[in-house]
Scaffold this motif. Sequence first.
Motif, PDB file in Angstrom:
ATOM      1  N   ALA A 262       0.851  -1.195   0.000  1.00 34.57           N
ATOM      2  CA  ALA A 262       0.000   0.000   0.000  1.00 34.57           C
ATOM      3  C   ALA A 262       0.887   1.246   0.000  1.00 34.57           C
ATOM      4  N   TYR A 263       0.341   2.369  -0.497  1.00 35.45           N
ATOM      5  CA  TYR A 263       1.150   3.591  -0.549  1.00 35.45           C
ATOM      6  C   TYR A 263       0.268   4.833  -0.501  1.00 35.45           C
ATOM      7  N   LEU A 264       0.900   5.948  -0.115  1.00 31.14           N
ATOM      8  CA  LEU A 264       0.240   7.261  -0.100  1.00 31.14           C
ATOM      9  C   LEU A 264       0.794   8.104  -1.235  1.00 31.14           C
ATOM     10  N   ILE A 265      -0.075   8.926  -1.839  1.00 30.08           N
ATOM     11  CA  ILE A 265       0.393   9.935  -2.792  1.00 30.08           C
ATOM     12  C   ILE A 265       0.101  11.293  -2.153  1.00 30.08           C
ATOM     13  N   ILE A 266       1.153  12.092  -1.949  1.00 31.09           N
ATOM     14  CA  ILE A 266       1.016  13.380  -1.256  1.00 31.09           C
ATOM     15  C   ILE A 266       1.279  14.513  -2.245  1.00 31.09           C
ATOM     16  N   GLU A 267       0.279  15.376  -2.417  1.00 28.73           N
ATOM     17  CA  GLU A 267       0.388  16.527  -3.324  1.00 28.73           C
ATOM     18  C   GLU A 267       0.228  17.802  -2.513  1.00 28.73           C
ATOM     19  N   HIS A 268       1.024  18.825  -2.855  1.00 29.30           N
ATOM     20  CA  HIS A 268       0.943  20.114  -2.162  1.00 29.30           C
ATOM     21  C   HIS A 268       0.413  21.162  -3.142  1.00 29.30           C
ATOM     22  N   THR A 269      -0.640  21.874  -2.740  1.00 29.33           N
ATOM     23  CA  THR A 269      -1.169  22.963  -3.556  1.00 29.33           C
ATOM     24  C   THR A 269      -1.067  24.261  -2.762  1.00 29.33           C
ATOM     25  N   GLU A 270      -1.457  25.378  -3.397  1.00 29.03           N
ATOM     26  CA  GLU A 270      -1.387  26.667  -2.716  1.00 29.03           C
ATOM     27  C   GLU A 270      -2.308  26.710  -1.500  1.00 29.03           C
ATOM     28  N   ALA A 271      -3.492  26.076  -1.622  1.00 29.43           N
ATOM     29  CA  ALA A 271      -4.511  26.195  -0.579  1.00 29.43           C
ATOM     30  C   ALA A 271      -4.454  25.089   0.464  1.00 29.43           C
ATOM     31  N   LEU A 272      -4.048  23.877   0.044  1.00 27.88           N
ATOM     32  CA  LEU A 272      -4.103  22.753   0.983  1.00 27.88           C
ATOM     33  C   LEU A 272      -3.179  21.622   0.529  1.00 27.88           C
ATOM     34  N   HIS A 273      -3.048  20.614   1.397  1.00 29.59           N
ATOM     35  CA  HIS A 273      -2.296  19.402   1.068  1.00 29.59           C
ATOM     36  C   HIS A 273      -3.314  18.291   0.827  1.00 29.59           C
ATOM     37  N   VAL A 274      -3.087  17.501  -0.212  1.00 29.48           N
ATOM     38  CA  VAL A 274      -4.013  16.420  -0.560  1.00 29.48           C
ATOM     39  C   VAL A 274      -3.276  15.087  -0.474  1.00 29.48           C
ATOM     40  N   VAL A 275      -3.890  14.123   0.224  1.00 31.44           N
ATOM     41  CA  VAL A 275      -3.286  12.803   0.383  1.00 31.44           C
ATOM     42  C   VAL A 275      -4.262  11.753  -0.136  1.00 31.44           C
ATOM     43  N   ASP A 276      -3.774  10.890  -1.031  1.00 29.21           N
ATOM     44  CA  ASP A 276      -4.596   9.814  -1.575  1.00 29.21           C
ATOM     45  C   ASP A 276      -4.053   8.482  -1.061  1.00 29.21           C
ATOM     46  N   VAL A 277      -4.939   7.625  -0.571  1.00 27.54           N
ATOM     47  CA  VAL A 277      -4.546   6.317  -0.039  1.00 27.54           C
ATOM     48  C   VAL A 277      -4.815   5.249  -1.090  1.00 27.54           C
ATOM     49  N   ASN A 278      -3.811   4.441  -1.407  1.00 25.41           N
ATOM     50  CA  ASN A 278      -3.956   3.386  -2.414  1.00 25.41           C
ATOM     51  C   ASN A 278      -3.545   2.041  -1.822  1.00 25.41           C
ATOM     52  N   SER A 279      -4.308   0.990  -2.175  1.00 24.99           N
ATOM     53  CA  SER A 279      -3.988  -0.344  -1.654  1.00 24.99           C
ATOM     54  C   SER A 279      -2.863  -1.002  -2.435  1.00 24.99           C
ATOM     55  N   GLY A 280      -2.559  -0.481  -3.646  1.00 21.99           N
ATOM     56  CA  GLY A 280      -1.443  -1.016  -4.433  1.00 21.99           C
ATOM     57  C   GLY A 280      -1.684  -2.450  -4.877  1.00 21.99           C
ATOM     58  N   ASN A 281      -0.613  -3.253  -4.898  1.00 20.23           N
ATOM     59  CA  ASN A 281      -0.712  -4.631  -5.398  1.00 20.23           C
ATOM     60  C   ASN A 281      -0.859  -5.639  -4.263  1.00 20.23           C
ATOM     61  N   ARG A 282      -1.330  -5.185  -3.089  1.00 23.57           N
ATOM     62  CA  ARG A 282      -1.459  -6.093  -1.950  1.00 23.57           C
ATOM     63  C   ARG A 282      -2.528  -7.133  -2.239  1.00 23.57           C
ATOM     64  N   THR A 283      -2.379  -8.303  -1.649  1.00 17.21           N
ATOM     65  CA  THR A 283      -3.361  -9.379  -1.849  1.00 17.21           C
ATOM     66  C   THR A 283      -4.604  -9.111  -1.016  1.00 17.21           C
ATOM     67  N   LYS A 284      -5.726  -9.583  -1.484  1.00 15.00           N
ATOM     68  CA  LYS A 284      -6.995  -9.363  -0.799  1.00 15.00           C
ATOM     69  C   LYS A 284      -7.019 -10.068   0.555  1.00 15.00           C
ATOM     70  N   ASN A 285      -7.652  -9.417   1.518  1.00 10.17           N
ATOM     71  CA  ASN A 285      -7.847 -10.010   2.838  1.00 10.17           C
ATOM     72  C   ASN A 285      -8.874 -11.125   2.736  1.00 10.17           C
ATOM     73  N   ALA A 286      -8.655 -12.225   3.452  1.00 10.29           N
ATOM     74  CA  ALA A 286      -9.566 -13.385   3.387  1.00 10.29           C
ATOM     75  C   ALA A 286     -10.973 -13.027   3.849  1.00 10.29           C
ATOM     76  N   ASN A 287     -11.103 -11.967   4.652  1.00  9.46           N
ATOM     77  CA  ASN A 287     -12.419 -11.590   5.182  1.00  9.46           C
ATOM     78  C   ASN A 287     -13.194 -10.647   4.272  1.00  9.46           C
ATOM     79  N   GLY A 288     -12.687 -10.398   3.080  1.00  7.31           N
ATOM     80  CA  GLY A 288     -13.442  -9.598   2.113  1.00  7.31           C
ATOM     81  C   GLY A 288     -12.917  -8.176   1.960  1.00  7.31           C
ATOM     82  N   GLN A 289     -13.581  -7.432   1.062  1.00  3.23           N
ATOM     83  CA  GLN A 289     -13.159  -6.085   0.683  1.00  3.23           C
ATOM     84  C   GLN A 289     -13.188  -5.101   1.860  1.00  3.23           C
ATOM     85  N   GLU A 290     -14.226  -5.179   2.684  1.00  4.72           N
ATOM     86  CA  GLU A 290     -14.368  -4.231   3.807  1.00  4.72           C
ATOM     87  C   GLU A 290     -13.189  -4.360   4.780  1.00  4.72           C
TER      88      GLU A 290
END
Length: 524
Positions: A310-338
């Motif tokens: 998993a990884y974060l993408i961090i972008e800086h703008t004039e007004a605010l900082h934006v962070v996007d959370v990505n699961s990447g290529n991790r394998t699915k949890n046995a208990n489902g998507q949630e």
Amino acid sequence: MTSELVVDVQPKEVSIALLEDKSLVELQSEGRNISFSVGNMYLGRVKKLMPGLNACFVDVGYEKDAFLHYLDLGPQFNSLEKYVKQTLSDKKKLNPITKATILPDLEKDGTVSNTLKVGQEVVVQIVKEPISTKGPRLTSELSFAGRYLVLIPFNDKVSVSQKIKSSEERARLKQLLMSIKPKNFGVIVRTVAEGKRVAELDGELKVLLKHWEEAITKVQKATKYPTLIYEETSRAVGLLRDLFNPSFENIYVNNEAVFNEIKDYVTLIAPERAGIVKLYKGQLPIYDNFGITKQIKSSFGKTVSYKSGAYLIIEHTEALHVVDVNSGNRTKNANGQEANALEVNLGAADELARQLRLRDMGGIIVVDFIDMNEAENRQKLYERMCANMQKDRARHNILPLSKFGLMQITRQRVRPAMDVNTTETCPTCFGKGTIKSSILFTDTLESKIDYLVNKLKIKKFSLHIHPYIAAYINQGVLSLKRKWQMKYGFGIKIIPSQKLAFLEYIFYDPQGEEIDMKEEIEIK
């Protein structure tokens, strides 16, 4: 949780890394050549009055005269000015401040023309360092800052930090300080003084009073203007003062002079913890030895990886900082998507709290977590983020997840934003796109060593190179390093340094100063 401080002292800057369980959470650095630091005091001379601005310019030794506004003279300016005049006129006997006459407060709606005149000597303190073409900003409200207390001459009040919420503790501290402080001194009690014993507070008060006596003695002996009468603590101690926590297990320093300064400071504020300050004598750069260089390189880019792909993408703008959370290529949890989304989001909350402290991201931060359907999981994520941010010294506010799965955070900036460039310019082509054959690199190094030893007659030096190159040079019984030592002497040291690019090299003399060995063809 183990907390450690690592202090890296270089010729041009001092940096301090705070590690929690070996993970880098705070990084501060400051140039050693910066003069006119905030907190320094000068006996200066008024150069020019500016009635239109209700201010004046004061000579404190900087190329641009420093700016002093009428309102920054402070209510007690008349008392201070009379005392300074008495001190300057009597060079043999120092009149103690406790016997000084306290004059009425300065009028708030007065003018600088009626208060000061050109050529007058004034005691001032820097509140803002020179920026661009502007000189320093000054005040005449003098203050001596310690860890628990701030001492203010000619102010007879005791104030207690608003962050100490307990009314009983506030009353205790106020009464205690009123009983031990000398006449004509004011004191501000800082937040960290909460719960401290009278002996600790009295000890620091005596140190601050000694600073005042040393400063006013320098005023009395001044023969030229401007004169530096009080200098803030050294860079390393100044950075350490706000970071220090008695729970630290180790403080490592790679410079003996700075090690002694820090040890003296820790002995002063926490004598029982003086043993945690240790002098680092290893050959490897101190940040490489504690795995900090690698963490810096991996933590300041746009993309920050954490556990299981998993990884974060961090972008800086004039007004605010934006962070996007990505699961990447991790394998699915046995208990489902949630369950998978919750696991990724909780890991992101841990990493994001670290990133906010590390980069000192201030203002508004918006985080786009992976969508979760269950309200219970969204509440878990919010509580995890709040718990992680409790260790953050900056004031902050966190809102629960919105309908769109966004979390909004506001955070106060404690210091200028830390900006570390993680990309590297090619050290051999300097952006031209073509380099010498890599296999010939060791021949280049040998020619530099030959020039150093035989032409410049420098017999002892260390060569800092990328760890891969160092491994190649050191491999085997009859290694390349051994051949060089047999040919050019045993004063050659090969030091692997993670901060260098693949074909980059730096020579250092025994005092740690860089020996510039780059050829003209390399610099063009």
